[in-house]
Design a protein around this motif. Structure first.
Motif, mmCIF file in Angstrom:
data_model
loop_
_atom_site.group_PDB
_atom_site.id
_atom_site.type_symbol
_atom_site.label_atom_id
_atom_site.label_comp_id
_atom_site.label_asym_id
_atom_site.label_seq_id
_atom_site.Cartn_x
_atom_site.Cartn_y
_atom_site.Cartn_z
ATOM 1 N N PHE A 122 0.814 -1.213 0.000
ATOM 2 C CA PHE A 122 0.000 0.000 0.000
ATOM 3 C C PHE A 122 0.850 1.267 0.000
ATOM 4 O O PHE A 122 0.329 2.348 -0.270
ATOM 5 N N GLU A 128 -4.806 0.876 -2.641
ATOM 6 C CA GLU A 128 -6.011 1.129 -1.843
ATOM 7 C C GLU A 128 -7.142 1.666 -2.708
ATOM 8 O O GLU A 128 -8.280 1.164 -2.639
ATOM 9 N N VAL A 139 -9.022 -8.289 2.124
ATOM 10 C CA VAL A 139 -7.800 -8.534 1.365
ATOM 11 C C VAL A 139 -7.233 -9.893 1.766
ATOM 12 O O VAL A 139 -6.952 -10.139 2.944
ATOM 13 N N THR A 153 2.352 -5.828 4.239
ATOM 14 C CA THR A 153 1.109 -5.560 3.517
ATOM 15 C C THR A 153 -0.106 -5.802 4.396
ATOM 16 O O THR A 153 -1.075 -5.027 4.374
ATOM 17 N N ALA A 157 -2.831 -3.041 5.369
ATOM 18 C CA ALA A 157 -4.248 -3.248 5.068
ATOM 19 C C ALA A 157 -5.099 -3.057 6.313
ATOM 20 O O ALA A 157 -6.172 -2.426 6.267
ATOM 21 N N SER A 158 -4.636 -3.602 7.429
ATOM 22 C CA SER A 158 -5.369 -3.446 8.682
ATOM 23 C C SER A 158 -5.461 -1.977 9.098
ATOM 24 O O SER A 158 -6.505 -1.515 9.557
ATOM 25 N N ARG A 160 -5.750 0.418 7.254
ATOM 26 C CA ARG A 160 -6.718 1.074 6.369
ATOM 27 C C ARG A 160 -8.114 0.470 6.516
ATOM 28 O O ARG A 160 -8.988 0.713 5.686
ATOM 29 N N PHE A 162 -9.184 -2.572 6.158
ATOM 30 C CA PHE A 162 -9.559 -3.747 5.382
ATOM 31 C C PHE A 162 -9.588 -4.953 6.312
ATOM 32 O O PHE A 162 -8.781 -5.060 7.244
ATOM 33 N N THR A 164 -8.598 -8.686 6.831
ATOM 34 C CA THR A 164 -7.383 -9.289 6.308
ATOM 35 C C THR A 164 -7.379 -10.796 6.497
ATOM 36 O O THR A 164 -7.815 -11.313 7.529
#
Length: 202
Positions: A122, A128, A139, A153, A157-158, A160, A162, A164
């Motif tokens: 990201f 994103e 994700v 990654t 992701a976490s 943001r 998402f 996971t």
């Protein structure tokens, strides 16, 4: 598992990390390649997005990681070693000029290759926004060398928000301690077979 981190398979995407020829030397990477292919095929059948993340190290570039700077010749743009080892449905020639510009290379319906300049997929990428534009909130990560790029990654992701997932049998360099660390931040740890079954049920 709480509702905030439980995967939503109908709005998931697969992110394949650094499955490139030069990284085949990293222990376990060749061995997980068939399961990476299985996951990608399952996501295609389900019509879900797939992102193949790659590293490219132009000689002398500031985008070579500090521990490798000045000491590596791997994944140089335009070399066979930068090519994809697993994931795509057919052989793909990387458009390194396009990728190094930060733009995605489309290789199929909702399927792209994307260059990342550092460990996490990201960081300084369009990943994103590309995922958000396709309604993705979950994700699923697989690929090469868990302690480095897949782990980074998953943390990004976490951060943001998402949901996971890690395909534990489709990523190299796993250990009980590394997996426990990821479970501790809400990453769902599961297998290729389980993910495939969930996707087929959506």
């Amino acid at each position: 598992m709480t509702d905030h981190v439980a995967p939503r398979w109908g709005s998931s995407a697969l992110v394949v990390i650094d499955m490139q020829a030069d990284f085949a030397a990293i222990g376990g990477t060749v061995e997980v390649a068939p399961r990476v292919d299985e996951l990608a095929a399952a996501f295609r059948r389900a019509g879900r997005p797939i992102v193949h993340i790659v590293r490219l190290y132009p000689p002398g570039s500031s985008d070579v990681d500090l521990p490798r700077r000045g000491t590596t010749t791997i994944v140089a743009p335009g070399t066979p070693g930068a090519g994809l080892l697993a994931g795509p449905a057919a052989p793909v020639g990387l458009d390194t000029g396009l990728l190094l510009s930060g733009r995605p290379q489309e290789i199929g319906d909702h399927e792209i290759v994307l260059f990342k300049p550092r460990w996490g997929a990201f960081y300084r990428t369009v990943l994103e926004q590309w995922l958000r534009d396709r309604g993705v909130d979950t994700v699923v990560v697989c690929g090469c060398n868990l302690p480095n790029c897949p782990r980074a990654t998953l943390f990004e992701a976490s951060e943001r928000d998402f949901r996971t997932v890690l395909a534990t049998d489709a990523v190299s360099q796993t250990s009980a301690e590394r997996l426990a660390d990821l479970a501790g931040i809400g990453v769902t740890l599961t297998t290729t077979a389980e993910i495939t079954e969930r996707l087929s049920a959506t």
